[in-house]
Design an enzyme around this catalytic site. Sequence first.
Site, mmCIF file in Angstrom:
data_model
loop_
_atom_site.group_PDB
_atom_site.id
_atom_site.type_symbol
_atom_site.label_atom_id
_atom_site.label_comp_id
_atom_site.label_asym_id
_atom_site.label_seq_id
_atom_site.Cartn_x
_atom_site.Cartn_y
_atom_site.Cartn_z
ATOM 1 N N SER A 30 10.393 14.153 1.833
ATOM 2 C CA SER A 30 11.641 14.255 2.589
ATOM 3 C C SER A 30 11.866 15.658 3.132
ATOM 4 C CB SER A 30 12.822 13.845 1.699
ATOM 5 O OG SER A 30 14.030 13.838 2.394
ATOM 6 N N ASP B 291 10.829 19.171 -1.640
ATOM 7 C CA ASP B 291 11.369 17.814 -1.742
ATOM 8 C C ASP B 291 10.316 16.861 -1.188
ATOM 9 O OD1 ASP B 291 12.915 15.582 -2.003
ATOM 10 O OD2 ASP B 291 14.389 16.132 -0.485
ATOM 11 N N GLU C 4 16.411 45.819 2.795
ATOM 12 C CA GLU C 4 16.502 44.545 2.067
ATOM 13 C C GLU C 4 15.335 43.614 2.397
ATOM 14 O OE1 GLU C 4 20.236 42.451 2.523
ATOM 15 O OE2 GLU C 4 21.333 44.345 2.425
ATOM 16 N N PRO D 158 19.384 35.393 -6.642
ATOM 17 C CA PRO D 158 19.134 34.391 -7.677
ATOM 18 C C PRO D 158 17.646 34.070 -7.760
ATOM 19 C CG PRO D 158 21.061 33.791 -6.388
ATOM 20 C CD PRO D 158 20.423 34.964 -5.685
ATOM 21 N N HIS E 226 20.285 34.629 1.854
ATOM 22 C CA HIS E 226 19.810 35.912 1.326
ATOM 23 C C HIS E 226 20.676 37.063 1.837
ATOM 24 C CE1 HIS E 226 15.513 34.978 -0.249
ATOM 25 N NE2 HIS E 226 16.302 33.923 -0.376
ATOM 26 N N ASP E 227 21.154 36.962 3.054
ATOM 27 C CA ASP E 227 22.037 37.998 3.585
ATOM 28 C C ASP E 227 23.337 38.046 2.804
ATOM 29 O OD1 ASP E 227 22.904 40.012 5.462
ATOM 30 O OD2 ASP E 227 24.145 38.480 6.423
ATOM 31 N N ASN F 122 12.214 38.681 -0.091
ATOM 32 C CA ASN F 122 12.483 38.544 1.343
ATOM 33 C C ASN F 122 11.246 38.656 2.223
ATOM 34 O OD1 ASN F 122 15.268 38.210 0.944
ATOM 35 N ND2 ASN F 122 15.601 40.427 0.907
ATOM 36 N N SER G 194 22.902 42.695 6.979
ATOM 37 C CA SER G 194 22.021 43.786 6.530
ATOM 38 C C SER G 194 20.595 43.313 6.277
ATOM 39 C CB SER G 194 22.598 44.448 5.276
ATOM 40 O OG SER G 194 22.868 43.498 4.268
ATOM 41 N N ARG H 140 17.904 29.847 4.837
ATOM 42 C CA ARG H 140 17.557 30.726 3.710
ATOM 43 C C ARG H 140 17.896 32.179 4.031
ATOM 44 N NH1 ARG H 140 11.780 32.744 2.121
ATOM 45 N NH2 ARG H 140 12.090 33.501 -0.010
ATOM 46 N N HIS I 245 17.350 22.823 -0.658
ATOM 47 C CA HIS I 245 15.917 22.723 -0.937
ATOM 48 C C HIS I 245 15.327 21.409 -0.429
ATOM 49 C CE1 HIS I 245 15.989 25.908 -4.419
ATOM 50 N NE2 HIS I 245 16.181 26.424 -3.222
ATOM 51 N N THR I 246 16.168 20.517 0.033
ATOM 52 C CA THR I 246 15.668 19.276 0.627
ATOM 53 C C THR I 246 14.780 19.547 1.827
ATOM 54 O OG1 THR I 246 16.309 17.104 1.502
ATOM 55 C CG2 THR I 246 17.690 18.958 2.133
ATOM 56 N N VAL J 106 23.493 39.588 -0.879
ATOM 57 C CA VAL J 106 23.276 41.023 -1.082
ATOM 58 C C VAL J 106 24.275 41.782 -0.214
ATOM 59 C CG1 VAL J 106 21.651 42.948 -0.928
ATOM 60 C CG2 VAL J 106 20.823 40.656 -1.537
#
Length: 332
Positions: free
Chosen positions: A254, A251, A98, A170, A77-78, A104, A87, A73, A200-201, A81
């Site tokens: 799982s 998830d 950031e 997003p 996220h890096d 974050n 950063s 993640r 997202h699993t 942006v």
Amino acid sequence: MALKNLLALVVLLGVVGVSFVKAYENSESNPYTKGGLYLGYYRSKCPQVEYIVRRVTYQYVSANPTLAAALLRMHFHDCFVKGCDGSILITSPNKDAERDAPPNLSLKGFEVVNAVKSAIESECPGVVSCADVLALVARDAVLVIRGPWWPVPLGRRDGRISKISEANLPSPFANVATLKKNFSDKGLNSKDLVVLSGAHTIGVSSCGLISKRIYNFTGRGDFDPAMDPNYVMQLKKRCQPTDVTTIVDMDPGSVNIFDSHYFDTVAEKKGLFISDSALLNDWETKLYIQKQVYTHGFTFNRDFSESMVKLGLVQILTGNQGEIRRRCDLVN
């Protein structure tokens, strides 16, 4: 014995990766060369870099497997942006970087990146960028939990600017049109959107982000009709209306395994976020979900690897741009 077997797997896949790098390196036949990035970039300047990253990452993630999702993640996220420039790692005494932006604040795993960078600096001071370190750590963290491997072209430079005002990511509340625009702006397509959502699993969230969705979606004490009613009942048992901290698996059943089960979850209308359910509202993303459900994720690992390579090339700094930070949390 289990840990020994896992370490053996990590080492084996690492050898496969080294062989892959040797096959291409900085050659015209290298399909992962772009804007100065290529496989084997540090081969003459810091030949042990990927071994060091793999070793330190394994030490942390094997002890706490939830760090795999956290580090993946962080890399995402890096890159979203100002591009993959490290950063996200910069700290600010004024809390205006950031990493201080609301999306974050829940990031974890900075200590892993810092430990890897410190180990590399002891071996090759001033050579390897923090942006490259984060890209490698994310890949190797997923590998530790037996997820897919992907090639990571190297040679990124570190950004010097990190502003809270630019941390536009997003949203978990976004519709599919907005998500497709977010990804398109970064040079990623609809397939990348749904494939990378598959991360997202192994993801988790908190009750605070879904409370309105399950308790008061339109302001009338209702829940989002895009969700399975039985799933909503399960979530309400875990999340009281005022609870904002309890952890929820993205998830269910799982969450500790990197697999394609996330797509089954979404297809069953059990996507935790609005952005997960929204993937069923677009023919391209819905078709991909159905394909993974019907084939039990036959192409998911390969697709995920390809999309991660693309993500790692978003708005990169190379050549004389940026810098090579001595510490990942501070500009030089």
